[in-house]
Design a protein around this motif. Structure first.
Motif, PDB file in Angstrom:
ATOM      1  N   PHE A  93      -4.080  -0.834   4.643  1.00 12.67           N
ATOM      2  CA  PHE A  93      -4.533  -0.577   3.278  1.00 12.67           C
ATOM      3  C   PHE A  93      -4.794   0.907   3.030  1.00 12.67           C
ATOM      4  O   PHE A  93      -4.229   1.518   2.125  1.00 12.67           O
ATOM      5  CB  PHE A  93      -5.794  -1.396   3.001  1.00 12.67           C
ATOM      6  CG  PHE A  93      -6.359  -1.205   1.629  1.00 12.67           C
ATOM      7  CD1 PHE A  93      -5.552  -1.353   0.509  1.00 12.67           C
ATOM      8  CD2 PHE A  93      -7.687  -0.869   1.440  1.00 12.67           C
ATOM      9  CE1 PHE A  93      -6.067  -1.175  -0.773  1.00 12.67           C
ATOM     10  CE2 PHE A  93      -8.215  -0.692   0.172  1.00 12.67           C
ATOM     11  CZ  PHE A  93      -7.404  -0.841  -0.935  1.00 12.67           C
ATOM     12  N   GLU A 144       8.021   0.916  -8.840  1.00 16.56           N
ATOM     13  CA  GLU A 144       6.953   0.297  -8.056  1.00 16.56           C
ATOM     14  C   GLU A 144       6.761  -1.166  -8.456  1.00 16.56           C
ATOM     15  O   GLU A 144       6.521  -2.036  -7.603  1.00 16.56           O
ATOM     16  CB  GLU A 144       5.651   1.075  -8.239  1.00 16.56           C
ATOM     17  CG  GLU A 144       5.659   2.442  -7.573  1.00 16.56           C
ATOM     18  CD  GLU A 144       4.349   3.183  -7.774  1.00 16.56           C
ATOM     19  OE1 GLU A 144       3.539   3.215  -6.833  1.00 16.56           O
ATOM     20  OE2 GLU A 144       4.128   3.726  -8.859  1.00 16.56           O
ATOM     21  N   LEU A 154       0.733   0.358  -4.533  1.00 19.45           N
ATOM     22  CA  LEU A 154      -0.646   0.713  -4.903  1.00 19.45           C
ATOM     23  C   LEU A 154      -0.831   2.179  -5.301  1.00 19.45           C
ATOM     24  O   LEU A 154      -1.712   2.482  -6.127  1.00 19.45           O
ATOM     25  CB  LEU A 154      -1.607   0.364  -3.754  1.00 19.45           C
ATOM     26  CG  LEU A 154      -1.880  -1.125  -3.526  1.00 19.45           C
ATOM     27  CD1 LEU A 154      -2.852  -1.324  -2.371  1.00 19.45           C
ATOM     28  CD2 LEU A 154      -2.417  -1.800  -4.777  1.00 19.45           C
ATOM     29  N   PRO A 155      -0.028   3.116  -4.769  1.00 20.97           N
ATOM     30  CA  PRO A 155      -0.224   4.520  -5.192  1.00 20.97           C
ATOM     31  C   PRO A 155       0.079   4.799  -6.660  1.00 20.97           C
ATOM     32  O   PRO A 155      -0.044   5.943  -7.100  1.00 20.97           O
ATOM     33  CB  PRO A 155       0.748   5.287  -4.279  1.00 20.97           C
ATOM     34  CG  PRO A 155       0.884   4.432  -3.073  1.00 20.97           C
ATOM     35  CD  PRO A 155       0.878   3.031  -3.607  1.00 20.97           C
ATOM     36  N   GLN A 176      -1.494   4.030   1.900  1.00 19.12           N
ATOM     37  CA  GLN A 176      -1.652   4.575   0.547  1.00 19.12           C
ATOM     38  C   GLN A 176      -1.508   6.090   0.473  1.00 19.12           C
ATOM     39  O   GLN A 176      -0.841   6.599  -0.433  1.00 19.12           O
ATOM     40  CB  GLN A 176      -2.991   4.139  -0.040  1.00 19.12           C
ATOM     41  CG  GLN A 176      -2.957   2.763  -0.669  1.00 19.12           C
ATOM     42  CD  GLN A 176      -4.160   2.519  -1.562  1.00 19.12           C
ATOM     43  OE1 GLN A 176      -4.274   3.064  -2.653  1.00 19.12           O
ATOM     44  NE2 GLN A 176      -5.067   1.683  -1.082  1.00 19.12           N
ATOM     45  N   GLY A 205       2.035   6.896   0.789  1.00 12.98           N
ATOM     46  CA  GLY A 205       2.673   6.490  -0.458  1.00 12.98           C
ATOM     47  C   GLY A 205       2.342   7.437  -1.598  1.00 12.98           C
ATOM     48  O   GLY A 205       3.193   7.723  -2.448  1.00 12.98           O
ATOM     49  N   GLY A 206       1.093   7.949  -1.611  1.00  9.14           N
ATOM     50  CA  GLY A 206       0.700   8.892  -2.653  1.00  9.14           C
ATOM     51  C   GLY A 206       1.549  10.152  -2.630  1.00  9.14           C
ATOM     52  O   GLY A 206       1.953  10.671  -3.682  1.00  9.14           O
ATOM     53  N   SER A 235       0.819  -1.216   0.000  1.00  7.58           N
ATOM     54  CA  SER A 235       0.000   0.000   0.000  1.00  7.58           C
ATOM     55  C   SER A 235       0.852   1.265   0.000  1.00  7.58           C
ATOM     56  O   SER A 235       0.485   2.271  -0.597  1.00  7.58           O
ATOM     57  CB  SER A 235      -0.934   0.012   1.216  1.00  7.58           C
ATOM     58  OG  SER A 235      -1.845  -1.056   1.166  1.00  7.58           O
ATOM     59  N   THR A 242      -1.788   4.238  -8.904  1.00  9.51           N
ATOM     60  CA  THR A 242      -3.058   4.697  -9.469  1.00  9.51           C
ATOM     61  C   THR A 242      -3.192   6.219  -9.447  1.00  9.51           C
ATOM     62  O   THR A 242      -3.934   6.788 -10.250  1.00  9.51           O
ATOM     63  CB  THR A 242      -4.247   4.070  -8.715  1.00  9.51           C
ATOM     64  OG1 THR A 242      -4.135   4.362  -7.315  1.00  9.51           O
ATOM     65  CG2 THR A 242      -4.293   2.557  -8.904  1.00  9.51           C
ATOM     66  N   THR A 243      -2.472   6.878  -8.532  1.00 13.24           N
ATOM     67  CA  THR A 243      -2.557   8.342  -8.476  1.00 13.24           C
ATOM     68  C   THR A 243      -1.922   8.999  -9.703  1.00 13.24           C
ATOM     69  O   THR A 243      -2.176  10.173  -9.989  1.00 13.24           O
ATOM     70  CB  THR A 243      -1.871   8.907  -7.205  1.00 13.24           C
ATOM     71  OG1 THR A 243      -0.472   8.596  -7.250  1.00 13.24           O
ATOM     72  CG2 THR A 243      -2.476   8.313  -5.951  1.00 13.24           C
TER      73      THR A 243
END
Length: 431
Positions: free
Chosen positions: A366, A393, A249-250, A370, A373-374, A245, A252-253
């Motif tokens: 979760f 990543e 997962l970031p 994130q 991380g974003g 996370s 997606t940003t």
């Protein structure tokens, strides 16, 4: 040969949807499906509006941080609340609060009185609500399923629901933004909460038995930490989810950046990439739902972590848009296991009295990592390019997959099961 294949396909289809035998779960699934399409429409619209206003990758990270970090801070309290009080009433309250937040955001956009900080402020409100919503909702799924043996199937179908909505929501949002304006996405999300609230009101759950609370909230939070510490099988997957996370997962940003700056597209381009991610995740969730309860979920989790990483590595520098969609779909297929199988491994082994608190740690790993991380990914991408950031990543996901393999081999070598029997786990709760 054909008949045997056909019979196997029919059997797998029946197994995949086992959880629908429970009336309460069916109602929940239908209501949440409608609501989540609205949620993903709003998420897509928020990302697009923020990037359109600021043209800042860092602000995309700030937006994610604002929505998810409050869940990190308050998830402990949310978990204790889910264990101390009626989870059904807690969930009904959080859904009503989420609808009010959605109406407020719709009004802000509709009357053109918005700026980035107004959107971010309402994101903080949603994050606070989610801190209580996630532990209550995930814990309540256990009570919705009549046969507890099919709980892994119910959790996988949950994920398929989330990702089918992710497939549909962004695509609709992209078209709606271009043809009808931003406000439509926010308005439809507010309206979608009616479906989930109605589904909750129609449920017939067992009567709630109030339990005496002999400890204060801080002591109960401490018990949750001790419980996880004494259950290595749960602690490990939580740590791995936290790493994924925070560091992976970031990615997606950064999708709005790919859509607008790399593929020179519009809001529809963004929606299509997000839908490709949703398609991969939905396919992954259906695959997990088809697995038998006797499956070694840890091996599947390790394998899919490698798929996740390889997909991101391939996607990162792909300049041909159609091929990039394929790689995004593959990455999302592997991504799905991080969320679903971690939840499954927890829910199928945790002691009932600890369910809300342990799920709050799951939510913290979760939702809490994130946003941090974003911010990291948003900042790093400004110095090493977006493509190199996503490449890094992917490599990190592969390394985390190797940690899963190491954990499995270590436990096999020591002759210990990967997951502790429920009775042993319940005994640890008394520590």
């Amino acid at each position: 040969m054909f008949q045997a294949t056909w019979q196997a396909t029919i059997l797998m289809s029946i197994t995949t949807f086992n959880a629908f035998k429970s009336r309460n779960y069916r109602l929940y699934f239908i209501g949440q499906s409608v609501s989540l399409i609205g949620t993903w429409m709003q998420k897509t619209a928020v990302s697009w509006v923020v990037y359109d206003l600021t043209h800042s990758k860092f602000m995309l990270g700030v937006t994610l941080f604002a929505t998810m970090f409050p869940s990190f801070l308050l998830s402990f309290i949310g978990g204790v609340t889910a264990d101390r009080y009626n989870r059904y009433k807690v969930l009904l309250t959080t859904q009503l609060a989420s609808m009010i937040q959605a109406v407020a955001l719709f009004a802000l956009i509709m009357f053109h009185h918005y700026n980035v900080w107004g959107i971010i402020s309402l994101g903080v409100v949603l994050g606070i609500i989610n801190a209580f919503d996630v532990p209550a909702r995930q814990s309540l799924v256990y009570e919705m399923v009549d046969d507890k043996k099919i709980l892994p199937n119910a959790l996988a179908l949950n994920s398929s629901m989330v990702n089918l909505s992710r497939l549909i929501g962004p695509a609709i949002a992209g078209l709606a933004i271009e043809k009808l304006g931003n406000a439509v996405c926010f308005g439809l999300n507010a309206l979608s909460f009616v479906a989930v609230i109605c589904s909750l009101l129609l449920m017939r759950l067992p009567a709630y038995l109030k339990k005496p609370n002999t400890k204060n909230i801080l002591d109960e939070m401490k018990d949750g930490l001790v419980y996880i510490k004494n259950t290595p099988s749960i602690a490990f997957v939580l740590i791995m989810l936290a790493l994924i996370s925070l560091l992976v997962l970031p990615f997606t940003t950064l999708i709005p950046v790919y859509a607008k700056d790399i593929y020179h597209g519009t809001a529809s381009t963004f929606g299509i990439i997000d839908s490709a991610i949703g398609l991969g995740a939905f396919s992954g969730a259906l695959f997990l739902a088809s697995l038998k309860p006797t499956t070694d979920f840890r091996k599947i989790l390790a394998m899919n972590t490698f798929i996740f990483g390889a997909g991101l590595v391939a996607f990162s520098h792909t300049t041909w848009y159609p091929l990039a969609l394929v790689f995004a779909t593959i990455a999302a297929f592997g991504m799905m296991s991080q969320i679903t199988l971690t939840n499954t491994l927890i829910q199928t082994t945790v002691a009932p009295a600890m369910r809300g608190r342990v799920i709050s740690f799951y939510a913290m790993a979760f939702f809490g990592m994130q946003p941090l991380g974003g911010l990291i990914i948003g900042s790093v991408s400004q110095y090493v390019t977006v493509e190199n950031t996503v490449l890094s990543e992917g490599i990190l996901a592969i390394l985390i997959g190797l940690l899963h393999v190491r954990f499995i081999r270590k436990h096999k070598k020591n002759g210990r099961p990967n997951v502790k029997p429920e009775k042993e786990v319940e005994a640890l709760a008394k520590v």
